[in-house]
Design an enzyme around this catalytic site. Structure first.
Site, PDB file in Angstrom:
ATOM      1  CE  LYS A  60      -4.056  -2.076   2.182  1.00 40.76           C
ATOM      2  NZ  LYS A  60      -5.043  -1.995   3.274  1.00 40.76           N
ATOM      3  CG  ASN A  81      -7.473   0.882  -0.849  1.00 38.82           C
ATOM      4  OD1 ASN A  81      -7.658   2.065  -1.144  1.00 38.82           O
ATOM      5  ND2 ASN A  81      -8.455   0.056  -0.574  1.00 38.82           N
ATOM      6  CG  ASP A  96      -8.036   0.175   2.897  1.00 35.00           C
ATOM      7  OD1 ASP A  96      -8.930  -0.597   2.498  1.00 35.00           O
ATOM      8  OD2 ASP A  96      -6.822  -0.068   2.786  1.00 35.00           O
TER       9      ASP A  96
END
Length: 419
Positions: A60, A81, A96
């Site tokens: 990430k 992400n 996220d």
């Protein structure tokens, strides 16, 4: 012309549910693209031969330099992400953040003026910390194995008795290494909630311990679905009905993936009900005793006669630990499975546990090494009833027809609040 490529990159993806989630959201094919080494990840990113991808552990932060533009929210968090390829230019996002916000809100977790302890220091930590900070947390603590960069050691964090919310952002307890836990929630007397971004199993050991403390406990499956829906908006360039899609897909897939475990006295009908229930729910049926016999090469009466109950219980625990990691199963257990508390926890990690109840007079006893009837059977029931009560999430009466028992089991499964 290059075929569209949508998918997920990460180090290990054998546990991932992302494919089945994305393919319920939109009409694209979604692939799992494991990249075990940074060298492989580097080649993949340099080629840019994808339409849109999601990114998971450990890449990430690694992917950020490959993005031509990074969304301000993702840049501030320091983790990406979701990446979309538009005419050869890569655009990075962080869904996220919205996914974790959804998880917390869905379970009534409010960060305002709270002391929060975050476990782990990776890319997901940054995202979770941003949500907590934006939610008005009074203090955000971090714990890690090394204690570097200002983090507490896990042993040190256990002494912060003022912690009110714990969030795990590490892979600890994730399939296949289930049952692991970094800290004990019992050490925090002011604890109100525990959130875990791990989504497989549904309930990690950390969450099971939190439930034992009577606090709010929620795993990462809803977060996974939510971030996927928000990512799909970037993938497709469309605005989706997220308020409807997220809970609908989450519930549907949890029911599809969940196990149903049956416990109860020997001869109460667990195997008969379980086989019929598995057929009704379109799940795989596992008779735990039969699985023990298959794996050991010996039938259970012979194991008891030649090695004793202690050896059998050891085999039972070993086999169950492996079986319970799986998904979409109906598991019929032996009557004494609850004698080992670890077995009950293993059953609870991926779905409800139904206690099949039947009057003593109707219990089958033939061929059962510990179930001979009469006073011994009554004593066994008295000893095991508290264990069944502690292990079960619901009770299933099996004192009428098989059809009625299965109908009731389906009803209990559908009504289970953890799903």
């Amino acid at each position: 012309m290059q075929q569209p490529l949508y998918g997920l990159i990460g180090g290990k993806l054998g546990h991932s549910y992302s494919k089945i989630i994305h393919e319920q959201i939109a009409d694209y094919t979604y692939d799992l693209l494991p990249l075990p080494t940074e060298a492989e990840a580097r080649v993949f990113m340099e080629k840019r031969a994808f339409t849109a991808i999601n990114v998971t552990i450990p890449y990430k932060q690694f992917v950020i330099p490959y993005c031509d533009e990074v969304d301000p929210k993702a840049k501030a968090i320091g983790a990406v992400n979701t990446i979309v390829n538009r005419d050869g230019r890569l655009y990075g996002y962080n869904t996220d953040y919205a996914g974790f916000s959804y998880l917390a809100k869905a379970h009534g977790v409010d960060f305002a003026d709270k002391t929060v302890l975050i476990l782990g220091t990776g890319g997901t930590h940054s995202t979770v910390a941003a949500v907590c900070r934006d939610g008005g947390a009074r203090e955000i603590l971090t714990a890690s194995r090394t204690g570097r960069d200002g983090a507490l050691l896990y042993s040190e964090a256990m002494h912060r008795r003022d912690v009110q919310i714990i969030i795990n952002t590490t892979p600890c307890g994730m399939y296949p290494n289930v049952g692991q836990c970094l800290i004990d929630p019992k050490a925090f007397p002011r604890l109100e909630a525990v959130l875990d971004v791990v989504y497989n199993p549904f309930r990690t050991e950390l969450l099971l311990r939190a439930e034992d403390c009577g606090v709010t406990a929620a795993g990462g499956f809803e977060m996974l679905v939510a971030q996927a829906v928000f990512a799909a908006e970037h993938f497709t360039g469309s605005t989706l009905d997220t308020d409807t899609l997220i809970p609908t897909i989450s519930r549907r897939l949890r029911h599809q993936l969940a196990n149903v475990s049956l416990i109860g006295m020997p001869g109460c009908g667990k195997s008969t009900v379980g086989a019929a229930l598995a057929k009704r729910l379109d799940k795989r049926f596992v008779d735990l005793d039969a699985e023990i016999e298959r794996r050991t090469g010996h039938n259970i009466p012979d194991i008891f006669a030649e090695e004793g109950e202690e050896a059998f219980r050891r085999y039972e625990a070993e086999v169950l630990a492996e079986v319970a990691k799986g998904n979409s199963q109906v598991i019929a257990c032996g009557g004494g499975v609850v004698k080992n508390p670890a077995n009950s926890r293993a059953l609870r990690q991926n779905g409800p546990v139904l206690w099949v109840r039947r009057p003593l007079s109707r219990l089958a006893t033939r061929g059962r090494p510990l179930s001979k009837g009469g006073e011994a059977l009554r004593q066994m029931e008295a000893e095991r009833t508290p264990l069944y009560t502690a292990a079960a999430t619901a009770e299933l009466e099996n004192n009428a027809t098989l059809t009625e028992a299965v109908d009731k089991a389906v009803e209990l499964f559908e009504a289970d609040e953890t799903l």
